[in-house]
Structure formats: C-alpha cells, structure tokens
Design an enzyme around this catalytic site. Structure first.
Site, short mmCIF file in Angstrom:
data_model
loop_
_atom_site.label_atom_id
_atom_site.label_comp_id
_atom_site.label_asym_id
_atom_site.label_seq_id
_atom_site.Cartn_x
_atom_site.Cartn_y
_atom_site.Cartn_z
N CYS A 93 5.49 11.93 -8.14
CA CYS A 93 5.11 13.06 -8.99
C CYS A 93 4.14 12.59 -10.07
O CYS A 93 4.45 11.69 -10.84
CB CYS A 93 6.35 13.70 -9.62
SG CYS A 93 5.93 15.06 -10.73
N HIS A 150 0.82 -1.22 0.00
CA HIS A 150 0.00 0.00 0.00
C HIS A 150 0.86 1.27 0.00
O HIS A 150 0.37 2.34 0.35
CB HIS A 150 -0.97 0.00 1.19
CG HIS A 150 -2.06 -1.03 1.06
ND1 HIS A 150 -2.88 -1.40 2.11
CD2 HIS A 150 -2.49 -1.76 -0.01
CE1 HIS A 150 -3.74 -2.32 1.70
NE2 HIS A 150 -3.53 -2.55 0.42
#
Ligand code: BJW
Length: 246
Positions: free
Chosen positions: A129, A121
C-alpha cells in the site's frame, strides 16, 4: 563419472553458499523468461510495465500485466521443477548455510522447500500500500478500486515488485552474505540487470569461487570460475548431487 564440481570449488562449510537465481530456473515450470526470443520483453515494452513512471501514467495497464502473471503463477500446472527441488535439498543437506537470492517474483523456491531465501525483486503474491506501506499477501487481481485491508484507502495498492530505478530489497543482508561467501552460484539469469549482474564481479574480487549454471553463457560468463550450460532441470540437480558428495 566426472563431477560437475571442480576441485577449486569445494567450499568451506563455515562460509555460506550464496545462490543467485533468475527467470531461467522457472522456465521449465512454465513461466516465461524476460530476454529470450519468446520472453516477456518480446511481447511488451519494459518501459510500459516495469517502471514506477509507467505505473503512474497507466496503472490499469501495469495492473493488467501483473494480474495476468499472478493468475499464471496460481495455475495448477505451474509447479517447482527439479532445479528448485535440488536447491531445497542443498539447503537441507549442506552442513553450512545456503542462502538463495532470487530475482524471481514467483514462489517456486518456497514451494520446493527453500526457507533461507531473499526475493530481491519482490513477490508477485504480495501487494504493497502506497498510503500506509503495509505489505499484504495477495492472490486476487489488483486495480485502482481495490482498498488496502490495512488502512482502508483505495487506489494505493501496487504489486510488491521492484521496478527499474527502484532499490532492490534486502541489499545489506545480501552484501553481508556475499562478503562471507565460500561459493557463489548463479542459475538461470542473463546477467543484464544490476545490481544482481554485479555479484559475480564482487565475489571474484575477493577470490571467492563461482559457478554459472545457465542455458547459455550470460553477459558475465567470463568472470565465473566455472560454467555449465544446459537446462536448469538437468544441470542444477547434477551440481547439487556432486557438491553434496564432496
Ligand atoms: C535457462 C533456461 C532453462 C532459459 N534452464 N537457463 C547502467 C549500468 C548499470 C546499471 C544500470 C544502468 N542503467 C540503469 C541501471 C540500473 C538498472 C539496470 O540494471 N538496468 C539494466 C537494464 C542496465 N537496475 C535497476 O534499476 C535496479 N535497481 C537499482 O539498480 O537500484 C540502485 C541500487 C543498486 C544497489 C543497491 C541499492 C540501490 C532494479 C532492477 C529491477 C528489475 N526488475 C525486473 C522486473 C520486475 C519484476 C518482474 O516483473 O518480474 O526484474 S526486470 C526483469 O529482469 C526482472 C528480472 O528479475 C530481471 C532479471 O532477469 P533474468 O532473471 O536475468 O531473466 P532473463 O530473461 O534476462 O534471463 C534468463 C536466462 O535464463 C537467460 O540467460 C536464458 O538463457 C536462461 N534460460 N531457459 C537454464 N530452462
């Protein structure tokens, strides 16, 4: 003294031990779980902070949620506990492969010494980005005004975490390890969130023995070969000691 490792669980060292961990293993290190009465989802709606839609709608709110958790993780009082340390010992001393697959975005397994680790996760101490897809180690607060150190553009950085509806990381590698596993161990997870919640059924279908170590029975508790319920800082070190003792 009675062993916490039942006979049917003595695994073949030629096949990996796959360990799934969840928020419960870090609770005694001072980090909140999600679904306990005092957990994160009792304070904030997951729909408001843990979906991409929420991030698009209100990035300041989502950044604030993860900024607070990042600052909490970097607090000096938050340290690996006996359960993280026991799993690092298992990796070091077990004659075969031990793979830890964590749903946690904290870095307590690494700090305890685990190296064969998948953060399915994501990781709180990284930022991704959306412009150039670069992933950067990140210890500061994030915000819309912060520029990507790679491409220099603003407003593209997001926490490197997997929200609902997004694909968890390294699923192929996890799948291969589960296929080959000689033992599956699940620690400190409520078994509510898929695909991790389905790992026990996958291993059971192949006849792989499994153990649950959790404070209370999880959603999938009946699918495990064996369950031990108690605090992770107690039941995990006991389990590792008994497994290593054979
Ligand atoms: C202790 C203790 C102590 C306390 N000692 N124990 C319908 C059916 C099936 C699936 C779906 C469905 N509808 C939607 C889905 C998919 C969805 C999903 O599962 N939803 C459910 C709510 C139904 N899943 C997804 O969207 C995932 N993506 C996906 O499925 O992509 C498709 C795909 C699959 C496979 C291959 C390719 C593609 C993504 C899920 C992303 C989860 N993200 C979060 C938040 C981001 C990270 C963050 O902010 O931290 O991840 S949600 C949150 O839950 C977090 C956790 O990692 C995750 C699991 O929680 P965990 O760890 O189990 O914590 P708790 O609090 O629930 O449990 C703690 C346990 O510890 C408790 O049992 C306590 O008793 C115990 N405990 N103290 C030992 N001291």
């Amino acid at each position: 003294m009675r062993s916490s490792v039942p006979e049917r669980l003595e695994p073949d060292a030629g096949r990996p031990v796959v360990v799934l961990t969840g928020a419960g293993i870090s609770k005694e290190s001072g980090l909140d779980t999600f679904r306990d009465l005092d957990g994160i989802w009792a304070k904030v709606r997951l729909e408001d902070v843990a979906t991409y839609e929420a991030f698009v709608k209100d990035p300041r709110r989502v950044h604030a949620f993860y900024n607070e958790r990042r600052r909490g993780l970097l607090n000096q009082n938050v340290q690996p506990n006996a359960a993280h340390i026991a799993l690092a010992r298992l990796e070091r001393d077990w004659p075969g492969e031990v793979l830890v697959v964590t749903q946690n975005i904290d870095d307590l397994h690494e700090r305890a010494g685990t190296t064969n680790l998948i953060h399915m996760h994501g990781e709180l101490l990284k930022a991704e980005c959306e412009h150039c897809r670069a992933v950067h180690v990140w210890h500061e607060d994030l915000g819309r005004d912060v520029r990507c150190p790679g491409c220099g553009r603003a407003a593209g950085l997001r926490p490197h975490v997997v929200w609902f509806g997004e694909t968890p990381l390294e699923m192929e590698r996890i799948g291969r390890a589960l296929d080959r596993a000689g033992l599956f161990v699940s620690i400190g997870t409520s078994g509510n969130v898929y695909p991790a919640a389905g790992f026990v059924a996958e291993t059971r279908a192949r006849g792989t023995p499994s153990v649950e170590l959790n404070l209370e029975p999880s959603e999938g508790a009946s699918l495990f070969t064996r369950a031990v319920h108690g605090l992770a800082s107690r039941v995990v070190p006991d389990f590792v000691r008994d497994l290593l003792a054979g």
